[in-house]
Design a protein around this motif. Sequence first.
Motif, mmCIF file in Angstrom:
data_model
loop_
_atom_site.group_PDB
_atom_site.id
_atom_site.type_symbol
_atom_site.label_atom_id
_atom_site.label_comp_id
_atom_site.label_asym_id
_atom_site.label_seq_id
_atom_site.Cartn_x
_atom_site.Cartn_y
_atom_site.Cartn_z
ATOM 1 N N ARG A 191 -12.790 -9.161 -2.558
ATOM 2 C CA ARG A 191 -12.650 -9.378 -1.125
ATOM 3 C C ARG A 191 -11.217 -9.184 -0.643
ATOM 4 O O ARG A 191 -10.985 -8.539 0.395
ATOM 5 C CB ARG A 191 -13.150 -10.778 -0.755
ATOM 6 N N GLU A 192 -10.261 -9.705 -1.390
ATOM 7 C CA GLU A 192 -8.877 -9.592 -0.928
ATOM 8 C C GLU A 192 -8.418 -8.143 -0.853
ATOM 9 O O GLU A 192 -7.604 -7.768 -0.012
ATOM 10 C CB GLU A 192 -7.947 -10.410 -1.817
ATOM 11 N N ARG A 193 -8.958 -7.312 -1.746
ATOM 12 C CA ARG A 193 -8.578 -5.902 -1.698
ATOM 13 C C ARG A 193 -9.197 -5.215 -0.489
ATOM 14 O O ARG A 193 -8.554 -4.386 0.171
ATOM 15 C CB ARG A 193 -9.019 -5.203 -2.990
ATOM 16 N N LEU A 194 -10.435 -5.547 -0.186
ATOM 17 C CA LEU A 194 -11.099 -4.970 0.979
ATOM 18 C C LEU A 194 -10.396 -5.379 2.266
ATOM 19 O O LEU A 194 -10.224 -4.562 3.177
ATOM 20 C CB LEU A 194 -12.564 -5.406 1.007
ATOM 21 N N VAL A 195 -9.966 -6.620 2.347
ATOM 22 C CA VAL A 195 -9.216 -7.070 3.513
ATOM 23 C C VAL A 195 -7.889 -6.318 3.612
ATOM 24 O O VAL A 195 -7.459 -5.917 4.707
ATOM 25 C CB VAL A 195 -8.981 -8.592 3.450
ATOM 26 N N GLY A 196 -7.259 -6.086 2.461
ATOM 27 C CA GLY A 196 -6.015 -5.321 2.460
ATOM 28 C C GLY A 196 -6.221 -3.906 2.970
ATOM 29 O O GLY A 196 -5.387 -3.382 3.733
ATOM 30 N N PHE A 197 -7.324 -3.279 2.558
ATOM 31 C CA PHE A 197 -7.629 -1.934 3.062
ATOM 32 C C PHE A 197 -7.826 -1.970 4.570
ATOM 33 O O PHE A 197 -7.385 -1.063 5.291
ATOM 34 C CB PHE A 197 -8.887 -1.386 2.389
ATOM 35 N N ALA A 198 -8.509 -2.999 5.065
ATOM 36 C CA ALA A 198 -8.739 -3.115 6.509
ATOM 37 C C ALA A 198 -7.420 -3.252 7.263
ATOM 38 O O ALA A 198 -7.233 -2.646 8.334
ATOM 39 C CB ALA A 198 -9.648 -4.311 6.794
ATOM 40 N N GLU A 199 -6.512 -4.017 6.711
ATOM 41 C CA GLU A 199 -5.201 -4.168 7.355
ATOM 42 C C GLU A 199 -4.466 -2.836 7.395
ATOM 43 O O GLU A 199 -3.883 -2.465 8.425
ATOM 44 C CB GLU A 199 -4.390 -5.218 6.603
ATOM 45 N N GLN A 200 -4.493 -2.097 6.269
ATOM 46 C CA GLN A 200 -3.831 -0.789 6.232
ATOM 47 C C GLN A 200 -4.488 0.193 7.196
ATOM 48 O O GLN A 200 -3.814 1.079 7.749
ATOM 49 C CB GLN A 200 -3.882 -0.218 4.815
ATOM 50 N N ALA A 201 -5.806 0.061 7.377
ATOM 51 C CA ALA A 201 -6.539 0.983 8.238
ATOM 52 C C ALA A 201 -6.399 0.642 9.716
ATOM 53 O O ALA A 201 -6.921 1.363 10.569
ATOM 54 C CB ALA A 201 -8.019 0.978 7.856
#
Length: 269
Positions: A191-201
Motif C-alpha cells: 500500500r505505501e508504494r502505491l500511495v507513493g506512486f499516486a503522489e508522484q503521479a
Amino acid sequence: MSALSPETMPTDPPPSASPSREAELERRVRRWRLTSLVLAVVTAFLAVVVAGQLSGPPAAPTAPPEAGDTATRDTAPEATASGAVPDLARRVDGDPMAVGAVDAPVVLIEWFDYRCPFCAAHAVRTLPLIVDEYVDAGLVRIEYHDVVFFGDDSLAAAVAGRAAAAQGRFHEFVEVLFAAAPSSGHPDMPRERLVGFAEQAGVPDIATFTADLDDPALHEAVVTSTRAAQRLGITSVPFFVAGGSALAGAQPVETFRLLLDEKVAAAAR
C-alpha cells in the motif's frame, strides 16, 4: 502465450533427425502454436456469445501459469497472433482509462497487469511512440483493460489505478508505476508504494485515493475485467486488439506500425 497443455504439445524430433529436419519441425511447431492461439481466442468468444446466460456465473479470476507471461519474451514478428476477433471498443466519451479521440478511426485495446514486466517494457519503450505518431494525430484511440494474473498485489495495483483514474490521473499513475518496474519478475505492490506512486503521479486528493484502495466497487470492477479477459481466452499480457486483429506480447514499434497503418487505411476506405 499458447493455451496448449503439455499433453497436447508436439513431441520432440527423434535424436537421429538431421539439423535441417529439426529446424523444419521447429518452424512447423511454431506455426501450429500460433494458429492454435488464434483459434482459441476466437472460439472462446463465440462460445460465450452462444452460451449466453446458460453458462452461469464465471469463476473467480485465478493467475495463469508463469508461462503465460514469459511467452511474450519472443518479440519476433512471427510471435504475433493475428486473426478475426470481435469489436470490443468501448468508445465512451470521458473514459478515464482511455486516451485519444472517441471517434478516432481505429481503437487499439490493451489488456495488462500492473506487475507484468513486459507490459512495463511496452509502456516505457513503445507506447510513447504510438501516442506521438497515431493518438496525437487523431488516428488511433487506446483503451485499457486491467487484469489480475499475478496475485493479490496485481489486484491491489489495479484498484489503485482505478482510484487514480477517479481523480483523472490514470495515465500518469500507470506511467510512474511502470517507470519504476524491474526488467524481470513481478514487483511487490504494498500500500505505501502505491500511495507513493499516486503522489508522484500528481493525484490531488491522496486521502481519498488511500480510502479508495479499500473500495469494494473498485475491487469488483477489476475482477469483472479479469473475468471478461478470461472468457475471451486471454491468458497472458500484454495483449492487444485493433480493427479485428490481435497482437500478442511486447512487440517492437515496427510491428505496431504495420498493424495500425493497415487498420487506419482500411477505416479510410
